[in-house]
Enzyme design. Structure first.
Site, PDB file in Angstrom:
ATOM      1  N   SER A 228     -18.421   8.822  -0.359  1.00 44.86           N
ATOM      2  CA  SER A 228     -17.236   7.976  -0.306  1.00 44.86           C
ATOM      3  C   SER A 228     -15.975   8.622  -0.877  1.00 44.86           C
ATOM      4  CB  SER A 228     -17.559   6.665  -1.003  1.00 44.86           C
ATOM      5  OG  SER A 228     -16.576   5.735  -0.713  1.00 44.86           O
ATOM      6  N   HIS A 229     -15.444   8.053  -1.962  1.00 46.33           N
ATOM      7  CA  HIS A 229     -14.175   8.560  -2.495  1.00 46.33           C
ATOM      8  C   HIS A 229     -14.365   9.789  -3.375  1.00 46.33           C
ATOM      9  CE1 HIS A 229     -15.873   6.194  -5.711  1.00 46.33           C
ATOM     10  NE2 HIS A 229     -15.065   6.813  -6.558  1.00 46.33           N
TER      11      HIS A 229
ATOM     12  N   ASP B  18     -10.127   6.405   2.335  1.00 39.70           N
ATOM     13  CA  ASP B  18     -10.945   7.327   1.543  1.00 39.70           C
ATOM     14  C   ASP B  18     -11.896   8.154   2.404  1.00 39.70           C
ATOM     15  OD1 ASP B  18     -12.741   5.321   2.219  1.00 39.70           O
ATOM     16  OD2 ASP B  18     -13.835   5.470   0.333  1.00 39.70           O
TER      17      ASP B  18
ATOM     18  N   ASP C  43     -15.015   7.981   3.373  1.00 37.83           N
ATOM     19  CA  ASP C  43     -15.839   7.375   4.412  1.00 37.83           C
ATOM     20  C   ASP C  43     -15.134   6.227   5.132  1.00 37.83           C
ATOM     21  OD1 ASP C  43     -15.964   5.831   2.090  1.00 37.83           O
ATOM     22  OD2 ASP C  43     -17.943   5.027   2.582  1.00 37.83           O
TER      23      ASP C  43
ATOM     24  N   ASP D  16     -13.791   3.330   4.175  1.00 34.95           N
ATOM     25  CA  ASP D  16     -13.894   1.903   3.870  1.00 34.95           C
ATOM     26  C   ASP D  16     -12.819   1.422   2.895  1.00 34.95           C
ATOM     27  OD1 ASP D  16     -15.022   3.204   1.717  1.00 34.95           O
ATOM     28  OD2 ASP D  16     -16.930   2.103   1.754  1.00 34.95           O
ATOM     29  N   ARG D  17     -12.121   2.349   2.238  1.00 34.43           N
ATOM     30  CA  ARG D  17     -11.054   1.917   1.321  1.00 34.43           C
ATOM     31  C   ARG D  17      -9.688   2.045   1.977  1.00 34.43           C
ATOM     32  NH1 ARG D  17     -12.202   3.910  -4.795  1.00 34.43           N
ATOM     33  NH2 ARG D  17     -14.427   3.428  -4.841  1.00 34.43           N
TER      34      ARG D  17
ATOM     35  N   LYS E  19     -16.598  -2.898   3.387  1.00 36.18           N
ATOM     36  CA  LYS E  19     -15.149  -2.936   3.360  1.00 36.18           C
ATOM     37  C   LYS E  19     -14.638  -2.020   4.465  1.00 36.18           C
ATOM     38  CE  LYS E  19     -15.110   0.194  -0.664  1.00 36.18           C
ATOM     39  NZ  LYS E  19     -16.454   0.327  -1.224  1.00 36.18           N
TER      40      LYS E  19
HETATM   41  C1  VG1 Z   1     -16.528   2.083  -7.323  1.00 38.38           C
HETATM   42  C2  VG1 Z   1     -15.598   0.896  -7.263  1.00 38.38           C
HETATM   43  C3  VG1 Z   1     -16.270  -0.257  -6.555  1.00 38.38           C
HETATM   44  C4  VG1 Z   1     -16.736   0.192  -5.164  1.00 38.38           C
HETATM   45  C5  VG1 Z   1     -17.613   1.418  -5.293  1.00 38.38           C
HETATM   46  C6  VG1 Z   1     -17.990   1.995  -3.946  1.00 38.38           C
HETATM   47  O1  VG1 Z   1     -17.663   1.767  -8.084  1.00 38.38           O
HETATM   48  O2  VG1 Z   1     -15.198   0.505  -8.552  1.00 38.38           O
HETATM   49  O3  VG1 Z   1     -15.376  -1.336  -6.473  1.00 38.38           O
HETATM   50  O4  VG1 Z   1     -17.456  -0.828  -4.536  1.00 38.38           O
HETATM   51  O5  VG1 Z   1     -16.920   2.446  -6.011  1.00 38.38           O
HETATM   52  O6  VG1 Z   1     -16.867   2.287  -3.180  1.00 38.38           O
HETATM   53  P1  VG1 Z   1     -17.828   2.202  -9.612  1.00 38.38           P
HETATM   54  O7  VG1 Z   1     -19.199   1.791  -9.984  1.00 38.38           O
HETATM   55  O8  VG1 Z   1     -17.569   3.666  -9.664  1.00 38.38           O
HETATM   56  O9  VG1 Z   1     -16.750   1.462 -10.353  1.00 38.38           O
HETATM   57  V1  VG1 Z   1     -16.866   3.647  -2.199  1.00 38.38           V
HETATM   58  O10 VG1 Z   1     -15.546   3.479  -1.151  1.00 38.38           O
HETATM   59  O11 VG1 Z   1     -16.794   4.868  -3.305  1.00 38.38           O
HETATM   60  O12 VG1 Z   1     -18.362   3.504  -1.447  1.00 38.38           O
HETATM   61 CO    CO Z   2     -15.627   4.578   0.474  1.00 30.75          CO
END
Ligand code: VG1
Ligand code: CO
Length: 543
Positions: free
Chosen positions: A113-114, A277, A279, A281-282, A376
């Protein structure tokens, strides 16, 4: 082609976090590492035999190799079919859509993801269930348990298969269907939004910049914004996915999307800016000269979603993760909508969406989505914003000002302290936990504590309970600070401090958020002793 059973041993630490298993790419590349985890997924779903799965990822380093391994393991396990994105690419929302649309049993998404990508950065894998959403704890717990007892996995011995062109072929009795990663998603968007109205917006001279951050949304944004909606060529920048995201950090926030921020705050800023981001979704939303916090974005979209055809019938309810600002609650209250507060992570929205209790959901971390998929969806949020802009004819700044005047402004910011030494971070959280019973009534840096607890969630649909979901301290003037440790990092611990303060007076709603939040920031420091315990002078990221 020979089906082989390979002897292996459990590998420590394969515990899925907030969103799947994320580790350094080199860890994933170690012998048996990926294979063990995939076999554990098969075990957790009572075997992959006879099942249909969706497979795709965000194109980061190792995405292509991992896809070949997963295809060979699915075939060896007797899967009926794997629907895979061309070149093993699929954004997370597109994967969710495909699972739902094709009635698949689930899917594997290869992404961290991010988190940054590349051989020296992060890789990840996530299992989604038949509703298209992230596996709930019940399943991720089973996956983890399976990784701890595994003794072998099954894999096909064969050459790489060619997934560079759409079409179907047989792999040792399993069908592999290679699909265009964008087509179904584009069709879904055209059903939810009035593409003619959006084309009209761009024809009228409306300008936009979409920063795909060298990640998976590039092809989707180009297809939707430039090709289908007629936005000018060059609207989408950094639109070609690269295995290391151009050496950048594909997290759409003011720190990592600084180039876009600078352009939007500059003299020649376009009308509207957005980023997504790794993948897809953000989303980050920026107006000319004004940044929209994800929490405000969610509230604005909830108040205006009816302007898009897909939501013209109104919303069934809304939901936000606990650390997300309560701007959404104010809209829900005014509109008589049910509003749910869930732990961090999209998996907690799945039941609410499936049960028809919520239509719109969001998180402060730049995640917004609806019941059109079970993830998302970054580009979807951008299209909903464009629909609001087209229907209202207002600028982003005017929409925000009007929203705050009507509902109040929830000043909001998140401060992240990254790669903190794990023991220090755990101690900080434990010290906060220990203070909880004594806090109510106390004055901390001038603010009086009204309530302090550790958040737990009882799912109203299936009755499951999630505990230890963040420490929250509410003050009697409506301000709030929340502390949590991230569940997506791969180095040490990341401390997230979520700060919020409500301002109802329109004359005081145009302050800089950090200034407006100064008393809450001071209270957070006084409560947690962040500087002393972590050795940090300030946060690494402020959103
Ligand atoms: C983070 C964000 C959370 C989100 C998750 C996955 O998690 O705070 O809101 O759902 O990333 O998003 P954490 O546990 O690091 O706070 V993604 O777009 O990275 O799959
Ligand atoms: Co993501």
């Amino acid at each position: 082609m020979e089906r082989k059973t390979i002897t292996t041993q459990p590998i420590e630490g394969q515990k899925p976090g907030t969103s799947g298993l994320r580790k350094k790419t080199k860890v994933f590349m170690k012998p048996h590492y990926l294979e063990n985890f995939v076999q554990a997924v098969w075990q957790a779903i009572d075997g992959v035999a006879g099942k249909t799965l969706v497979l795709g990822g965000d194109g980061r380093y190792f995405n292509d190799r991992a896809a070949q391994v997963i295809l060979r393991m699915a075939a060896a396990g007797g899967a009926r079919k794997v629907i895979v994105g061309q070149d093993a690419l699929l954004s997370t929302p597109a994967a969710s859509n495909l699972i739902r649309k094709r009635g698949a049993d689930g899917g594997l998404i290869m992404s961290a993801s991010h988190n940054p990508g590349g051989i020296h950065e992060d890789f990840g894998i996530k299992y989604n269930i038949a509703n298209g959403g992230p596996a709930p704890a019940e399943i991720t717990d089973k996956i983890y348990a399976a990784t701890e007892t595994l003794t072998s996995y099954d894999i096909l011995e064969t050459q790489d298969v060619d997934i560079s062109t759409p079409g179907s072929f047989d792999l040792a009795g399993m069908e592999v269907e290679v699909v265009d990663p964008v087509a179904d998603y584009l069709e879904l968007m055209s059903q939810l939004f009035d593409f003619n109205a959006l084309r009209g917006l761009f024809q009228s001279g409306f300008t936009m910049r979409f920063d795909a951050m060298h990640a998976i949304t590039g092809p989707y944004a180009t297809a939707v914004l430039e090709n289908a909606l007629g936005a000018a060529a060059g609207t989408v920048v950094n639109g070609t996915p690269s295995p290391d995201f151009g050496g950048g950090h594909p997290d759409p926030n003011p720190t990592w999307a600084k180039t876009l921020m600078d352009e939007m705050m500059g003299p020649d800023a376009p009308d509207f800016g957005a980023a997504s981001d790794g993948d897809g979704d953000r989303n980050m939303i920026v107006g000319r000269g004004i940044y929209v916090t994800p929490s405000d974005s969610l509230a604005v979209l909830a108040a205006n979603a009816h302007l898009a055809p897909g939501y013209s019938g109104g919303l069934k309810g809304v939901a936000r993760s606990m650390p997300t600002s309560r701007a959404l609650d104010r809209v829900a209250e005014a509109r008589g909508l049910a509003c749910y507060e869930t732990p961090t992570g999209w998996k907690f929205f799945g039941n609410l969406l499936d049960a028809g209790r919520a239509t719109l959901c969001g998180e402060e971390s730049a995640g917004t989505g609806s019941d059109h998929v079970r993830e998302k969806d970054g580009l979807w949020a951008v299209l909903l914003w464009l629909s609001v802009l087209a229907a209202s004819g207002k600028s982003v700044a005017d929409i925000l000002a009007a929203h705050w005047a009507e509902f109040g402004r929830n000043y909001y910011s998140r401060h992240d302290y990254e790669a903190v030494e794990s023991t220090a971070a755990e101690r900080l959280m434990q010290a906060l936990r220990d203070q909880l019973p004594d806090l109510p009534g106390q004055t901390v840096a001038g603010l009086t504590v009204a309530l302090a607890d550790e958040f737990a969630y009882d799912d109203p649909v299936d009755g499951s309970r999630a505990e230890g979901q963040g420490i929250r301290v509410m003050f009697d003037d409506g301000a709030r600070v929340v502390f949590r440790l991230s569940g997506t990092g791969t180095v040490g611990a990341t401390l997230r401090v979520y700060l919020e303060r409500l301002e109802n007076d329109p004359a005081l709603q145009q302050l800089d958020a950090q200034e407006a939040l100064a008393p809450v920031i001071a209270a957070a420091e006084a409560l947690a002793g962040i500087g002393e315990r972590t050795g940090r002078v300030g946060p690494d990221v402020m959103t």
